[in-house]
Design a protein around this motif. Structure first.
Motif, PDB file in Angstrom:
ATOM      1  N   LYS A  97     -43.427  76.261   4.373  1.00  0.00           N
ATOM      2  CA  LYS A  97     -41.799  76.816   4.677  1.00  0.00           C
ATOM      3  C   LYS A  97     -41.024  77.586   3.117  1.00  0.00           C
ATOM      4  O   LYS A  97     -40.772  78.477   3.758  1.00  0.00           O
ATOM      5  N   ARG A 145     -41.962  81.137   3.163  1.00  0.00           N
ATOM      6  CA  ARG A 145     -42.135  81.497   4.669  1.00  0.00           C
ATOM      7  C   ARG A 145     -41.435  83.206   4.601  1.00  0.00           C
ATOM      8  O   ARG A 145     -42.462  84.087   5.431  1.00  0.00           O
ATOM      9  N   ARG A 190     -50.372  83.870   4.747  1.00  0.00           N
ATOM     10  CA  ARG A 190     -49.799  82.463   5.212  1.00  0.00           C
ATOM     11  C   ARG A 190     -50.747  82.385   6.089  1.00  0.00           C
ATOM     12  O   ARG A 190     -51.177  80.761   5.740  1.00  0.00           O
TER      13      ARG A 190
END
Length: 360
Positions: free
Chosen positions: A217, A220, A227
């Motif tokens: 998160k 992001r 990621r």
């Protein structure tokens, strides 16, 4: 007698994983970046358009080393050239051959490249730990194989050596941490978590996917393939007991995180992020907890890649220099033009060419 097998597809690595893991355990100064699992994850999300070239070095019927390489097209001052290099892309600080005998592995690998049909314009071995681990091995292997090379600085990166902190330094860092914690505590409930899976039987509970999700998160803004690479590399390193997560929460929300690879007291900060609304206090809490707790765990050094160097600002007490060794194909016109270009720039500057000076 030296025998060399060349692996050119990621699928071929599956049959070599146990052997690779054994060789990694014998590698001086090994990091997770040298594992087969890192290569598989990196290739999955960063290998598009590249050609894999893993050289397995055998002597007397026994594999003594692995030299993982990749060929990719890179933009240079004289156009796009096929570059043979290590599969790291600045995610870590150092890279090199896998196994207990890097001298023999490097020499055999360079001889193989010199004698094989050429599918590259440059051999560009970057991220070499010249001072501590390599100690001239790469330069000697290239020279003894008849491959002249230009040696330059690749990067200068910060490190934090905990084994050099005296009592005064520890007290100062504790004071800085307490101030940052007090600042954030005034805004709500503050929690710090450090998770380091240990042992050879890491199950779902030890994986802590929930903590990884909170790190993602905060990450992001990173490209999706990065990621995914971070997530897959974390899982693989957790199974090998070579990873840790550091998280700071404020009112139940992630405020800062760091994902590190660990091995024998040495830590590579792999990925990190801080909620910009909570910086710099959240940065100090993350950094302070991570480093001060690490002292109790017996860790000695934290290394920061170009992607995580910001986390060492104000705390670094050492600089790590990596080198690059570049051989330019003698029959390639553009490769030779690039060689003349780089030698000229080096002579004019009278200093080592750094990562910012050269094609990436």
């Amino acid at each position: 007698m030296i025998a060399i097998a060349e692996l050119t597809s990621i699928e071929q690595l599956s049959s070599m994983r146990l052997l690779w893991r054994a060789l990694l355990g014998k590698t001086r100064g090994a990091t997770f970046f040298q594992s087969a699992e890192w290569l598989e994850a990196w290739w999955r999300y960063c290998g598009e358009g590249q050609t894999l070239k893993v050289l397995c070095i055998g002597v007397g019927g026994k594999t003594i080393g692995m030299v993982p390489l990749t060929v990719r097209r890179e933009t240079t001052d004289v156009g796009r050239l096929r570059t043979l290099t290590y599969p790291l892309d600045d995610w870590g600080t150092f890279y090199g051959p896998v196994g207990a005998n890097p001298t023999a592995a490097l020499y055999a690998a360079m001889r193989h490249l010199q004698q094989s049909p050429r599918d590259w314009d440059l051999i560009d071995l970057r991220h070499v730990d010249e001072a501590r681990l390599d100690q001239g091995r790469t330069a000697n292997a290239l020279r003894m194989s008849g491959l002249s090379a230009l040696e330059q600085t690749w990067a200068e990166l910060p490190a934090i050596r905990l084994d050099q902190w005296d009592a005064g330094e520890v007290f100062a860092r504790h004071s800085q941490l307490r101030r940052a914690e007090h600042q954030l505590s005034n805004r709500g409930r503050l929690i710090s978590i450090r998770h380091r899976p240990a042992g050879n039987d890491v199950g779902p509970a030890e994986m802590r996917r929930d903590l990884l999700d909170d790190c993602l998160k905060l990450l992001r803004d990173r490209p999706e393939n990065e990621r995914q690479l971070i997530a897959d590399a974390y899982h693989a390193a957790a199974l090998a007991a070579m990873v840790e997560l550091n998280l700071v929460y404020l009112n139940g929300r992630p405020a800062a995180c760091a994902i590190n690879f660990v091995n024998q007291g040495e830590v590579d900060v792999f990925a990190a992020a801080v909620d910009p609304e909570l910086a710099p206090a959240a940065t100090d809490v993350l950094r302070g907890r991570m480093l001060l707790d690490a002292m109790d765990l017996g860790d000695t050094v934290f290394r920061f890649s170009p992607r995580t160097a910001w986390l060492a600002e104000g705390w670094s007490n050492a600089t790590l220099t990596s080198s690059r060794h570049t051989h330019f194909a003698s029959v390639g016109l553009r490769a030779q033009l690039l060689r003349l270009n780089q030698w000229g720039r080096r002579l004019l500057s009278q200093k080592p060419v750094t990562v910012s000076d050269l094609p990436a």
